[in-house]
Design an enzyme around this catalytic site. Structure first.
Site, PDB file in Angstrom:
ATOM      1  CG  ASN A  21      14.924 -13.773 -11.439  1.00 49.50           C
ATOM      2  OD1 ASN A  21      13.872 -14.651 -12.994  1.00 49.50           O
ATOM      3  ND2 ASN A  21      15.676 -13.988 -11.155  1.00 49.50           N
ATOM      4  CG  ASP A  40       9.437 -18.126 -10.178  1.00 44.54           C
ATOM      5  OD1 ASP A  40      10.638 -17.428 -10.287  1.00 44.54           O
ATOM      6  OD2 ASP A  40       8.258 -17.341  -9.717  1.00 44.54           O
ATOM      7  CD  GLU A  49      20.948 -19.745 -10.973  1.00 44.15           C
ATOM      8  OE1 GLU A  49      21.838 -19.019 -11.253  1.00 44.15           O
ATOM      9  OE2 GLU A  49      19.924 -19.463 -10.188  1.00 44.15           O
ATOM     10  CG  ASP A  63      24.427 -22.914 -12.771  1.00 43.90           C
ATOM     11  OD1 ASP A  63      23.846 -22.635 -12.231  1.00 43.90           O
ATOM     12  OD2 ASP A  63      23.627 -21.921 -13.909  1.00 43.90           O
TER      13      ASP A  63
END
Length: 317
Positions: free
Chosen positions: A196, A205, A231, A188
């Site tokens: 973000n 991304d 993720e 993760d």
């Protein structure tokens, strides 16, 4: 409706390959024993999967050939002078395609028995029929290969994450019952929501793509690296061919990602580098343990890594 004599003249003028170099008088004689059929737009001339005792010689209009259903996209359009149904009529097998009227059409129906009589009565006609059948079989094989290739492409896409190119949840659903003798590394990205929020989703991304590429480069071809959304990256390790322990592999993954520098444009004076970190949980499959149980233990180890400060590897008991 035209008379049979008129139709024979029409066929000769159309220069159908079926009657190429065959005596015109003989063709007229043959056609007297055949009947003419008329089709409205959309009518089914030949239905897929059914017995077909006749060949249809198109005189006027257009017919379409469909591999799947009569409403699907056509793979061929037959014009006046072309023939439909010769392969199934000669083989006696069920038809492999649909043939429907694209426009209002007229066709001469030639029963299989007459077709064989004509072939016995004319060497040239038999040769034409053989060449026509071979060409149609060749074209059919080409279409089948194309359909198979397209199906394989679609199948691969259906099992691949569009953002990263890694295997996706659909692949996992199909293959999870086959997993035996494996370890699972749950990966993760640390603080991904913050990435973000601060740098924008395009940068997020790019981080996901870069991490995915790094995980793939650091694992072996027979290990499976997946993205199940967001993720989250499960890595399935085949223990039967492992050259290091799952914990050692997980540490290699962590270190490789730690070295990453992802470029982002969040400052007014140009590019800035973003450091990426990951947390990992490792679980080795117990005897007869199902995928769900293995995944739960790997997730618990991952949670412990997150709670312990992130950017580390924790092994499940």
């Amino acid at each position: 409706m035209a008379t049979q004599g008129d139709l024979s003249s029409e066929i000769i003028q159309l220069q159908s390959e079926l009657f190429e170099d065959v005596d015109a008088t003989l063709v007229e004689q043959w056609l007297r024993s055949c009947k003419t059929l008329e089709f409205n737009t959309g009518d089914i001339v030949i239905a897929q999967g059914e017995a077909n005792p006749s060949v249809y010689l198109l005189v006027e209009g257009a017919l379409t050939v469909h591999i799947t259903s009569e409403h699907s996209s056509s793979v061929a359009v037959l014009k006046p002078g072309d023939v439909a149904g010769e392969v199934s009529a000669l083989s006696g097998r069920e038809t492999s395609a649909w043939v429907t009227a694209r426009t209002k059409s007229r066709a001469i129906e030639v029963p299989r028995t007459l077709l064989l009589e004509w072939a016995e009565g004319s060497h040239q006609f038999a040769l034409n029929l053989l060449q026509l059948s071979n060409t149609r079989l060749h074209d059919s094989n080409a279409v089948s290969r194309s359909i198979h290739a397209n199906a394989e492409v679609l199948k691969a896409k259906a099992m691949t994450d569009s953002l990263t190119g890694l295997l996706n949840r659909h692949w996992l659903e199909i293959n999870q019952d086959r997993f035996r003798g494996i370890s699972l590394i749950a990966v993760d990205i640390d603080h991904f929501k913050q990435i973000n929020d601060l740098h924008g989703h395009p940068t997020g991304d790019q981080v996901i793509r870069t991490v995915a590429q790094t995980l793939r480069q650091c694992t072996r071809p027979h290990d499976a690296v997946m993205r199940l959304g967001g993720e989250e990256f499960p890595v399935v390790v085949d223990l039967s061919r492992a050259d290091s322990s799952p914990m050692e592999l997980a540490e290699r993954l962590r270190t490789a990602v730690e070295r990453l520098q992802v470029e982002t444009s969040t400052t007014s004076d140009g590019q800035s580098s973003l450091q990426v970190r990951i947390s990992l949980g490792v679980a080795t499959q117990k005897h007869a343990e199902a995928w769900e149980g293995l995944m739960e233990r790997a997730d618990q180890a991952l949670y412990a890594a997150k709670q312990g400060g992130r950017n580390q590897v924790v092994q499940a008991p």
